[in-house]
Design a protein around this motif. Structure first.
Motif, PDB file in Angstrom:
ATOM      1  N   ILE A 321      -2.541  48.444   0.354  1.00 43.75           N
ATOM      2  CA  ILE A 321      -3.939  48.446   0.790  1.00 43.75           C
ATOM      3  C   ILE A 321      -4.040  48.153   2.281  1.00 43.75           C
ATOM      4  O   ILE A 321      -4.805  48.803   3.006  1.00 43.75           O
ATOM      5  CB  ILE A 321      -4.736  47.413  -0.026  1.00 43.75           C
ATOM      6  N   LEU A 322      -3.267  47.186   2.766  1.00 41.20           N
ATOM      7  CA  LEU A 322      -3.342  46.803   4.167  1.00 41.20           C
ATOM      8  C   LEU A 322      -2.830  47.907   5.084  1.00 41.20           C
ATOM      9  O   LEU A 322      -3.438  48.193   6.127  1.00 41.20           O
ATOM     10  CB  LEU A 322      -2.531  45.521   4.392  1.00 41.20           C
ATOM     11  N   MET A 323      -1.727  48.565   4.705  1.00 38.14           N
ATOM     12  CA  MET A 323      -1.113  49.592   5.545  1.00 38.14           C
ATOM     13  C   MET A 323      -1.649  50.992   5.256  1.00 38.14           C
ATOM     14  O   MET A 323      -1.297  51.945   5.946  1.00 38.14           O
ATOM     15  CB  MET A 323       0.402  49.570   5.346  1.00 38.14           C
ATOM     16  N   LYS A 324      -2.479  51.127   4.194  1.00 42.08           N
ATOM     17  CA  LYS A 324      -3.027  52.428   3.792  1.00 42.08           C
ATOM     18  C   LYS A 324      -1.915  53.432   3.530  1.00 42.08           C
ATOM     19  O   LYS A 324      -1.959  54.586   3.980  1.00 42.08           O
ATOM     20  CB  LYS A 324      -3.997  52.965   4.851  1.00 42.08           C
ATOM     21  N   LEU A 359     -11.190  48.812  -0.381  1.00 45.98           N
ATOM     22  CA  LEU A 359     -10.398  47.750  -0.987  1.00 45.98           C
ATOM     23  C   LEU A 359     -10.118  46.631   0.014  1.00 45.98           C
ATOM     24  O   LEU A 359     -10.209  45.446  -0.324  1.00 45.98           O
ATOM     25  CB  LEU A 359      -9.080  48.321  -1.519  1.00 45.98           C
ATOM     26  N   ARG A 360      -9.795  47.023   1.238  1.00 43.78           N
ATOM     27  CA  ARG A 360      -9.514  46.008   2.256  1.00 43.78           C
ATOM     28  C   ARG A 360     -10.753  45.168   2.560  1.00 43.78           C
ATOM     29  O   ARG A 360     -10.685  43.936   2.640  1.00 43.78           O
ATOM     30  CB  ARG A 360      -8.998  46.674   3.526  1.00 43.78           C
ATOM     31  N   GLU A 361     -11.888  45.828   2.712  1.00 42.64           N
ATOM     32  CA  GLU A 361     -13.116  45.106   3.026  1.00 42.64           C
ATOM     33  C   GLU A 361     -13.555  44.206   1.870  1.00 42.64           C
ATOM     34  O   GLU A 361     -14.077  43.106   2.082  1.00 42.64           O
ATOM     35  CB  GLU A 361     -14.237  46.101   3.368  1.00 42.64           C
ATOM     36  N   ASN A 419      -3.708  41.511  17.795  1.00 45.21           N
ATOM     37  CA  ASN A 419      -2.574  42.421  17.618  1.00 45.21           C
ATOM     38  C   ASN A 419      -2.415  42.725  16.136  1.00 45.21           C
ATOM     39  O   ASN A 419      -1.692  42.028  15.429  1.00 45.21           O
ATOM     40  CB  ASN A 419      -1.301  41.794  18.183  1.00 45.21           C
ATOM     41  N   PRO A 420      -3.096  43.763  15.594  1.00 44.48           N
ATOM     42  CA  PRO A 420      -3.044  44.055  14.153  1.00 44.48           C
ATOM     43  C   PRO A 420      -1.645  44.330  13.635  1.00 44.48           C
ATOM     44  O   PRO A 420      -1.417  44.272  12.414  1.00 44.48           O
ATOM     45  CB  PRO A 420      -3.937  45.298  14.019  1.00 44.48           C
ATOM     46  N   GLY A 421      -0.700  44.608  14.521  1.00 46.64           N
ATOM     47  CA  GLY A 421       0.667  44.831  14.071  1.00 46.64           C
ATOM     48  C   GLY A 421       1.318  43.581  13.528  1.00 46.64           C
ATOM     49  O   GLY A 421       2.322  43.655  12.794  1.00 46.64           O
ATOM     50  N   LYS A 422       0.770  42.421  13.866  1.00 44.35           N
ATOM     51  CA  LYS A 422       1.286  41.153  13.348  1.00 44.35           C
ATOM     52  C   LYS A 422       0.464  40.753  12.125  1.00 44.35           C
ATOM     53  O   LYS A 422      -0.727  40.457  12.232  1.00 44.35           O
ATOM     54  CB  LYS A 422       1.207  40.057  14.407  1.00 44.35           C
ATOM     55  N   ALA A 423       1.119  40.790  10.989  1.00 39.99           N
ATOM     56  CA  ALA A 423       0.430  40.481   9.737  1.00 39.99           C
ATOM     57  C   ALA A 423       1.448  39.968   8.725  1.00 39.99           C
ATOM     58  O   ALA A 423       2.665  40.084   8.914  1.00 39.99           O
ATOM     59  CB  ALA A 423      -0.297  41.713   9.200  1.00 39.99           C
ATOM     60  N   VAL A 424       0.927  39.402   7.650  1.00 41.16           N
ATOM     61  CA  VAL A 424       1.786  38.899   6.582  1.00 41.16           C
ATOM     62  C   VAL A 424       1.060  39.065   5.254  1.00 41.16           C
ATOM     63  O   VAL A 424      -0.171  38.942   5.183  1.00 41.16           O
ATOM     64  CB  VAL A 424       2.166  37.418   6.823  1.00 41.16           C
ATOM     65  N   VAL A 425       1.818  39.385   4.218  1.00 40.69           N
ATOM     66  CA  VAL A 425       1.303  39.506   2.854  1.00 40.69           C
ATOM     67  C   VAL A 425       1.757  38.286   2.076  1.00 40.69           C
ATOM     68  O   VAL A 425       2.923  37.866   2.182  1.00 40.69           O
ATOM     69  CB  VAL A 425       1.805  40.798   2.178  1.00 40.69           C
ATOM     70  N   LEU A 426       0.854  37.716   1.293  1.00 35.72           N
ATOM     71  CA  LEU A 426       1.153  36.494   0.547  1.00 35.72           C
ATOM     72  C   LEU A 426       0.695  36.629  -0.902  1.00 35.72           C
ATOM     73  O   LEU A 426      -0.425  37.074  -1.168  1.00 35.72           O
ATOM     74  CB  LEU A 426       0.445  35.298   1.203  1.00 35.72           C
TER      75      LEU A 426
END
Length: 463
Positions: A321-324, A359-361, A419-426
């Motif tokens: 969902i985050l990366m589409k 889904l993201r929203e 910087n949207p390239g920095k993210a983490v899934v938990l």
């Protein structure tokens, strides 16, 4: 008798004894007390035992002791020891050193606690040092030891590379060195299954995030009368995104019954349900709603144990969902038997751009206006980190039986605004004892981990 004329007798104070008598009585009491203390001291700390008899006389003494016992009590009392001349039996026998030692041991046992002290858990950091992000792995390990959930698994993934960067698991009253729960497929998905429902709704082009859904009754229940919407319904309505964010069962059940089982199954397939993955990593997550009826409503809102989900697949769904992008199971180099060793493309198809956006929203709204709002906030995060991140997620809770207890889920993400390239899934899954004390909520643990991740990965102010 005339009660009206009755007068109670006046109180007469008790006449005290003369001073001399009182002093005499005190002296008598004190003397008796001292006598008792002296008698007890004589019993406990009496004379030392008599010296040992020579060999010959000892034999004679033994022979004398083995002689028949007379019935004359007076004669027995008058018998004396060969050497000391003291009576052999006394009214208060003297205590020897062995008796004193036994008494001291009994007193110590009575004072000492009956339960053994808890076993100190030995921390083995081998599995921590082997993880991609040692700092996050150590933080997860510390939280598991601090909050001590009955069962728990925590999984963090880098969405850019889809690599597992940190994990932790607790069961059998200790932190584990292997993530057995990654691939276990007996965990009920609970309200995380609502993600399937709104995905199918947006794919059908019948619903948008702001579509108004009838809200009948309480949000956490699902009765049959909550599924009957009368013609010309004038009751309260709720937007679809808020129904998802606040985990309201009746509106999501109505949506699922409207879009139908086929669309739900199609959306579930794109999210990895009902699939046999290579090498069984993870196990098969099940989503099998009936075509009609109350069972379809249950599956649409996750109000059933029949829908199951593995933590590894939950992380894959959030990352998709985050990366589409189409679904892809997270991997790790050194988790043989618990995760793939490399990236594997899955032929499951993908949603439309509009569905991924919705889904993201909806997940973001769960944090800003929904069930995760209380704990994922500045209450458990630094203000600068909370302001610098876009956080989304979904919560869920339901009773289950393997293992038995109350299941509590959180799956979500944190993404840098700058910087949207920095993210983490938990992904966090905890199981609480229904009769015991629950540990900290999964959303609170998520907030603390997001805060620590931001502290480690976001640029510091002034740099």
């Amino acid at each position: 008798m005339d009660f009206n004329s009755y007068q109670p007798p006046k109180y007469q104070p008790h006449k005290r004894l003369p001073y001399a008598v009182r002093i005499r009585n005190r002296i008598i009491v004190f003397a008796v007390f001292m006598g008792i203390c002296a008698l007890m001291g004589t019993c406990i700390f009496g004379e030392k035992e008599a010296p040992k008899q020579p060999a010959e006389k000892a034999d004679e003494y033994v022979e004398e002791q083995e002689s028949p016992v007379t019935n004359d009590v007076t004669t027995q009392a008058e018998q004396v020891a060969p050497e000391t001349g003291a009576p052999k039996t006394e009214l208060f026998p003297k205590a020897d050193s062995e008796d004193i030692a036994n008494m001291q041991a009994n007193v110590a046992a009575a004072v000492a606690p009956t339960e053994m002290p808890p076993e100190v858990e030995v921390i083995d950091s081998t599995h921590i040092k082997a993880q991609a992000d040692v700092f996050m792995a150590e933080k997860i390990d510390n939280l598991l030891r601090r909050f001590r959930p009955e069962y728990a698994v925590i999984l963090m993934v880098d969405p850019k590379t889809n690599e597992i960067i940190a994990w932790g698991e607790r069961r059998d009253n200790r932190v584990q060195e292997k993530p057995d729960y990654f691939i276990k497929n007996t965990f009920p998905a609970a309200s995380l299954a609502k993600t399937i429902t709104i995905a199918a709704a947006m794919e059908s082009n019948r619903y948008s995030l702001t579509s108004q859904i009838p809200m009948i009754g309480a949000s956490h229940t699902l009765y049959r009368n909550q599924l009957r919407v009368k013609e010309g319904f004038k009751g309260p309505f709720i937007e679809m995104q808020d129904a998802y964010a606040k985990s309201a069962n009746p509106p999501l059940a109505l949506i699922g019954m409207n879009v139908g089982a086929d669309r739900l199954k199609s959306a579930a397939k794109k999210l990895g349900y009902n699939m046999n993955f290579p090498a069984g990593l993870p196990g098969r997550s099940v989503y099998a709603p009936p075509d009609t009826g109350y069972g379809l409503a249950e599956a649409s809102c996750g109000f059933t144990e029949a829908t199951t989900l593995t933590p590894l697949l939950a992380a894959a769904q959030v990352r998709s969902i985050l990366m589409k992008q189409p679904l892809e199971i997270p991997w790790a180099k050194n988790l043989d038997g618990y995760a793939p060793k490399s990236r594997i493309a899955l032929e499951v198809g993908k949603f439309t751009e509009n569905t991924y956006y919705g889904l993201r929203e909806a997940m973001v709204r769960s944090v800003t206006n929904g069930t995760a709002r209380k704990n994922i906030s500045t209450r458990h995060m630094a203000r600068k980190n909370y302001a610098a991140l876009t956080i989304g997620g979904k919560t869920g809770s339901l009773d289950g039986h393997d293992p038995y207890g109350r299941y509590e889920w959180f799956m979500g993400f944190a993404q840098s605004k700058e910087n949207p390239g920095k993210a983490v899934v938990l992904v966090i899954m905890q199981v609480h004892d229904l009769q015991g004390v629950r540990s900290q909520p999964a959303t609170q643990v998520a907030a603390m981990l997001f805060n620590y991740w931001a502290h480690q990965n976001l640029p510091k102010q002034g740099k």
